[in-house]
Scaffold this active site. Structure first.
Site, PDB file in Angstrom:
ATOM      1  N   ASP A 324       0.828  -1.197   0.000  1.00  0.00           N
ATOM      2  CA  ASP A 324       0.000   0.000   0.000  1.00  0.00           C
ATOM      3  C   ASP A 324       0.873   1.260   0.000  1.00  0.00           C
ATOM      4  O   ASP A 324       1.928   1.303   0.629  1.00  0.00           O
ATOM      5  CB  ASP A 324      -0.882  -0.033   1.252  1.00  0.00           C
ATOM      6  CG  ASP A 324      -1.854   1.115   1.320  1.00  0.00           C
ATOM      7  OD1 ASP A 324      -2.721   1.191   0.444  1.00  0.00           O
ATOM      8  OD2 ASP A 324      -1.744   1.933   2.256  1.00  0.00           O
ATOM      9  N   GLU A 353       1.810  -0.115  -4.894  1.00  0.00           N
ATOM     10  CA  GLU A 353       0.827   0.874  -5.320  1.00  0.00           C
ATOM     11  C   GLU A 353       1.546   2.211  -5.539  1.00  0.00           C
ATOM     12  O   GLU A 353       1.997   2.841  -4.593  1.00  0.00           O
ATOM     13  CB  GLU A 353      -0.266   1.052  -4.267  1.00  0.00           C
ATOM     14  CG  GLU A 353      -1.310   2.077  -4.686  1.00  0.00           C
ATOM     15  CD  GLU A 353      -2.218   2.494  -3.543  1.00  0.00           C
ATOM     16  OE1 GLU A 353      -3.374   2.862  -3.815  1.00  0.00           O
ATOM     17  OE2 GLU A 353      -1.767   2.476  -2.377  1.00  0.00           O
TER      18      GLU A 353
END
Length: 613
Positions: A324, A353
């Site tokens: 993330d 990400e």
């Protein structure tokens, strides 16, 4: 959110019997390449004690911080057999207590595990919204937020058992890997269902199940030749994390002092003209006020995160990470974290990400990037997410007419920039995920547009990822109704649901049409090597029709996407290079044979995937 207390009291010579409340990692393994393990002991005034180990074990470092409740002891485990080792704690030369630390036997071949790759199709699940396999754990007495399915932003009760019970559905659909949003404990008082604000990173949230349940999920998936990808968060924890009221060091998290929000300007990581304050606010600012930003430039923090990640790979037998907010981390720290994991597991895979809207900026974060090399920066990160393709998909299928920079030329232009990437097979391609608006909302429930988008995602280069429920036409309007609307419950995942889309008989006619198309393409792709690693040959779109080929020395697939509002007739002589002499092929969707000699007619708003003879 708890108040943060950063004052550490001095207890002087007060006689206190030490109590070890936590040891992290709780155990390790023998025969690990990562054999220098930093054990973190937490307990009242634990730093007042001296530590000794058996003669066969070596302590290479002992670190005390300004907080006497923490003691960091680094031990060498190289060459040590599996077993328990007694660490003796003493004060003023007198033994006070012993802690037995276990080295477990590592599974054979663990370090050579194969991660996910472009042969896979990844299915993204939000576990709280997928299926409730065990209603008894919907709420938990130790955790603040209780289940309330009526609240769009509340906990609904989905869990690990619900995923396990529906693995047959996913296998039949053609899915080969699952990326679940985080499952570790999140004790936020509200909106804890997304689990990105973690409060204990060594514990599965009890409302999802147990650590053993997570390991059982991996086992059940591996039995089906499926892979499990953990959503790992390096950038931040939750404000309810157990350390936040008693930090090991003041700079364990970024402080200004206290809270300051990120400016979200990831471009400052490589902008040659950046200002210091802008760079600091991007890297050190908090993602949101309830998520304290971790300081990966602190060696104690970085080592803690690295060991925790390796611990979960080894414990749960994982096949990959999705990281993330990768590009918000300290850039040098996250590169060290990534490389340490890949050194332990050289065939593993990690996708970061990097939510940016320019191919060069995304490429910067991929391993061996030619863009990163300009600044002598290399993350070691194998895979990044193709957000520019996602941007194109969200726009172009709603553009009936093509202009210089609109319509299907958006797809062409996206792939024309592939020269910027080090490894295009290791790009994650997707139409939507848990943070973007539902694609079927963007397409206003138009099945034709969904089919065109899926034809592209499932046949282009890279590793495709689907978002749960897209395959049955699920909708959700984030701008109008918030995140909860794009994270609706999968129909049939709860006993009280009136119908179940997990079964063919339970699907509506509309759901069947979405599902059948998706299943057909996924299962065709599963064993089609040319779609995994074949080269991509594309043609400049004309009349909003995009044509490309995937090919290798033995096989070819032709893809035609007509995004115009009229039927189109193609002169096949233009595509002689791609056809390479083929004069016929099989329409993958309906299994009919097609002649490819002079002309090819394709209906408006449709796609063809042709397995060339």
């Amino acid at each position: 959110m708890k108040k943060f207390i950063f004052l550490f009291l001095f207890f002087g010579s007060l006689s206190v019997t030490a109590q070890i409340d936590r040891v992290e990692p709780p155990f390790w393994w023998s025969d690990m390449n990562y054999s220098e393990v930093q054990l973190m002991f937490y307990g009242k005034n634990i730093a007042e004690y001296e530590v000794s180990v058996p003669k066969e074990m070596i302590i290479s470092n002992i670190r005390k911080t300004e907080n006497p409740n923490y003691l960091f002891v680094t031990v060498q485990t190289e060459g040590l057999p599996a077993g328990s080792y007694d660490l003796r704690f003493s004060k003023k030369g007198k033994k006070s207590f012993t802690h037995s630390y276990e080295l477990k036997q590592r599974e054979a071949g663990s370090e050579l595990r194969e991660g996910f790759d472009s042969s896979d199709v990844i299915y993204l699940i939000m576990p709280d919204r997928f299926a409730n396999g065990d209603p008894s754990n919907d709420s938990h007495p130790e955790l603040q937020e209780k289940a309330n399915r009526k609240e769009p932003g509340g906990r609904h009760g989905g869990d690990i058992e619900g995923i396990i019970q529906n693995l047959d559905y996913l296998e039949d659909l053609g899915v080969t890997a699952i990326w679940s949003t985080p499952l570790l404990e999140d004790d936020d008082p509200s909106y804890s269902y997304h689990t990105y604000a973690q409060s204990d990173v060594y514990r599965i949230d009890p409302r999802y199940g147990t650590n053993e349940d997570y390991r059982r999920l991996a086992s059940e998936m591996h039995r089906r030749d499926m892979k499990l990808i953990m959503d790992y968060v390096t950038n931040h924890w939750g404000g309810e994390h157990w350390m936040m009221d008693d930090l090991p060091t003041y700079d364990w998290i970024h402080q200004f002092p206290g809270y300051k929000n990120s400016n979200y300007r990831m471009t400052t990581q490589f902008d040659p003209h950046r200002s210091g304050i802008d760079t600091k606010l991007n890297e050190d600012g908090w993602f949101v006020s309830t998520m304290p930003d971790l300081n990966q430039s602190n060696p104690l923090v970085l080592n803690y995160l690295t060991q925790n990640a390796i611990w979960w790979i080894e414990f749960a037998n994982l096949d990959g990470f999705r990281v993330d907010t990768y590009s918000y981390n300290d850039k040098e720290g996250i590169a060290k974290w990534t490389k340490a994991i890949m050194e332990e597991y050289p065939n593993f895979n990690i996708v970061g990400e990097v939510w940016m809207h320019d191919q060069a900026q995304i490429s910067y974060w991929q391993k061996d990037s030619p863009v990163g090399a300009i600044q002598s920066y290399n993350t070691g990160l194998p895979s990044v997410m193709d957000f520019t393709l996602h941007d194109a998909i969200m726009a172009m299928f709603n553009e009936d007419e093509m202009h210089w920079d609109r319509g299907m030329v958006r797809a062409y232009d996206n792939f024309a920039n592939d020269f910027l990437y080090a490894d295009t097979d290791n790009l994650l391609v997707f139409a939507g995920n848990h943070d973007t608006n539902r694609i079927n909302e963007e397409f206003d429930g138009d099945l034709k547009k969904y089919k065109m988008a899926m034809a592209l995602i499932l046949t282009t280069r890279g590793t495709p990822q689907l978002y749960y429920g897209d395959e049955i036409g699920m909708r959700g309007d984030k701008p109008a109704k918030g995140d909860g609307d794009i994270r609706r419950d999968f129909p049939g995942g709860w006993e009280a649901d009136e119908q179940s889309a997990f079964t063919e008989a339970g699907r509506t006619q509309q759901q069947k049409e979405y599902h059948q198309f998706t299943k057909k393409l996924l299962n065709f792709r599963k064993d089609k090597e040319v779609l995994h690693t074949g080269k991509l040959l594309q043609y400049i779109p004309e009349n909003n029709v995009y044509v490309y080929f995937r090919y290798n020395t033995e096989d070819r697939v032709m893809v035609v996407i007509n995004n115009s509002s009229e039927n189109q007739i193609l002169d096949l002589s233009r595509f002689a290079e791609g056809l390479a002499g083929a004069t016929s092929g099989r329409n993958v969707i309906n299994d009919s044979q097609m002649q490819l000699q002079d002309k090819l007619e394709i209906e408006e708003k449709s796609s063809l995937v042709i397995d060339l003879n």
